[in-house]
Enzyme design. Structure first.
Site, mmCIF file in Angstrom:
data_model
loop_
_atom_site.group_PDB
_atom_site.id
_atom_site.type_symbol
_atom_site.label_atom_id
_atom_site.label_comp_id
_atom_site.label_asym_id
_atom_site.label_seq_id
_atom_site.Cartn_x
_atom_site.Cartn_y
_atom_site.Cartn_z
ATOM 1 C CG MET A 37 8.557 -7.392 6.061
ATOM 2 S SD MET A 37 8.532 -5.892 7.075
ATOM 3 C CE MET A 37 8.358 -6.597 8.692
ATOM 4 C CG HIS A 62 10.076 1.776 12.084
ATOM 5 N ND1 HIS A 62 10.262 0.418 12.019
ATOM 6 C CD2 HIS A 62 9.845 2.072 13.387
ATOM 7 C CE1 HIS A 62 10.155 -0.097 13.229
ATOM 8 N NE2 HIS A 62 9.884 0.884 14.077
ATOM 9 C CD GLN A 114 -1.948 10.660 9.626
ATOM 10 O OE1 GLN A 114 -1.267 11.598 9.179
ATOM 11 N NE2 GLN A 114 -3.267 10.605 9.495
ATOM 12 C CD GLU A 115 3.033 3.056 7.814
ATOM 13 O OE1 GLU A 115 2.676 2.425 8.816
ATOM 14 O OE2 GLU A 115 3.555 2.511 6.802
ATOM 15 C CG LEU A 122 16.365 -2.765 12.402
ATOM 16 C CD1 LEU A 122 16.323 -3.100 10.909
ATOM 17 C CD2 LEU A 122 15.852 -3.928 13.244
ATOM 18 C CB SER A 178 -0.962 0.001 1.193
ATOM 19 O OG SER A 178 -0.265 0.200 2.406
ATOM 20 C CG ASN A 179 3.575 2.682 3.061
ATOM 21 O OD1 ASN A 179 3.349 3.861 3.288
ATOM 22 N ND2 ASN A 179 3.427 1.741 3.963
ATOM 23 C CG LEU A 215 18.694 -4.421 2.900
ATOM 24 C CD1 LEU A 215 18.289 -3.091 2.306
ATOM 25 C CD2 LEU A 215 18.895 -5.471 1.806
HETATM 26 C C1 GRF Z 1 3.767 -0.663 6.948
HETATM 27 O O1 GRF Z 1 3.120 -0.428 8.158
HETATM 28 C C2 GRF Z 1 5.215 -0.262 7.091
HETATM 29 O O2 GRF Z 1 5.447 0.822 7.978
HETATM 30 C C3 GRF Z 1 5.804 -1.500 7.663
HETATM 31 O O3 GRF Z 1 5.170 -2.557 6.978
HETATM 32 C C4 GRF Z 1 3.865 -2.135 6.607
HETATM 33 C C5 GRF Z 1 3.787 -2.381 5.116
HETATM 34 O O4 GRF Z 1 2.612 -2.093 4.593
HETATM 35 N N1 GRF Z 1 7.242 -1.564 7.520
HETATM 36 P P1 GRF Z 1 2.408 -2.071 2.987
HETATM 37 O O5 GRF Z 1 3.009 -3.343 2.432
HETATM 38 O O6 GRF Z 1 3.086 -0.852 2.451
HETATM 39 O O7 GRF Z 1 0.929 -2.027 2.831
#
Ligand code: GRF
Length: 196
Positions: A91, A110, A174-175, A145, A14-15, A94
């Site tokens: 996830m 994050h 919010q992301e 990290l 989604s991001n 690195l």
């Molecule tokens: C998000 O909450 C991000 O902050 C975390 O993993 C989630 C990923 O969501 N690292 P998406 O795959 O972008 O929907």
């Protein structure tokens, strides 16, 4: 010069979708690749539907050989020559060597108000601690990290009756505002932190 951006994902993406959708018009960057370490990541299909090139480097066959896994990552990157990397729900941790190669050009989002709650299960930990505020952070990736210079943060209230899931949903909204805003500034040369 328009910046070329590669996005690393591991899940739904989604991001990634919000980043790709934001890079249009006079935006100083364009997406050139969406890469996943999981061939089943839902984000791969979303990227393909938006017409973005995709690649998969499955970490499992490397059986913990991180150097070879990262060499395969770099080989995919060399094909598209990105200027910037955006980690968006990626996830895999690195290694210092890979991070050093991209230092100052690799961003991550994050789901906490860093430096609080580095690592996993941030929403549950916030609730266990009884915090009244939570949020998300975009930062530059460094070898430690979830530790690099902060480029932006957005805050949300913790509400009575919140569960890790309801809190995660509020933070994710919010992301989706923060990451595109920070990338636009960063690709345009502005590294001053943004607070939403
Ligand atoms: C998000 O909450 C991000 O902050 C975390 O993993 C989630 C990923 O969501 N690292 P998406 O795959 O972008 O929907």
């Amino acid at each position: 010069m328009t910046k070329r951006v590669a996005i690393f994902i591991s899940g739904g993406g989604s991001n990634m979708v919000t980043l790709v959708r934001s890079m249009t018009g006079c935006h100083p960057a364009r997406p050139v690749l969406v890469l996943s370490n999981d061939p089943d990541a839902g984000g791969l299909e979303k990227a393909a539907e938006m017409g973005i090139a995709t690649a998969v480097v499955d970490h499992r066959p490397f059986m913990g050989d991180r150097a070879s896994f990262e060499a395969a990552l770099q080989a995919e990157l060399d094909k598209v020559r990105p200027d910037l990397l955006c980690l968006a729900g990626f996830m895999r941790v690195l290694t210092e060597g890979f991070v050093a190669r991209w230092e100052g050009r690799m961003l991550n989002i994050h789901p906490s108000l860093l430096p609080k709650y580095r690592g996993l299960h941030t929403h549950r930990r916030v609730l266990e601690a009884g915090d009244t505020e939570h949020g998300c952070t975009v930062h530059l990736v460094t070898p430690a990290l979830d530790d690099g210079p902060i480029l932006g943060q957005a805050r949300v209230p913790v509400m009575a009756g919140d569960t890790p899931e309801t809190l995660a949903g509020r933070v994710l909204e919010q992301e989706h505002r923060l990451y595109p805003a920070v990338l636009r500034r960063f690709a345009g040369g502005d590294r001053t932190p943004l607070y939403l």
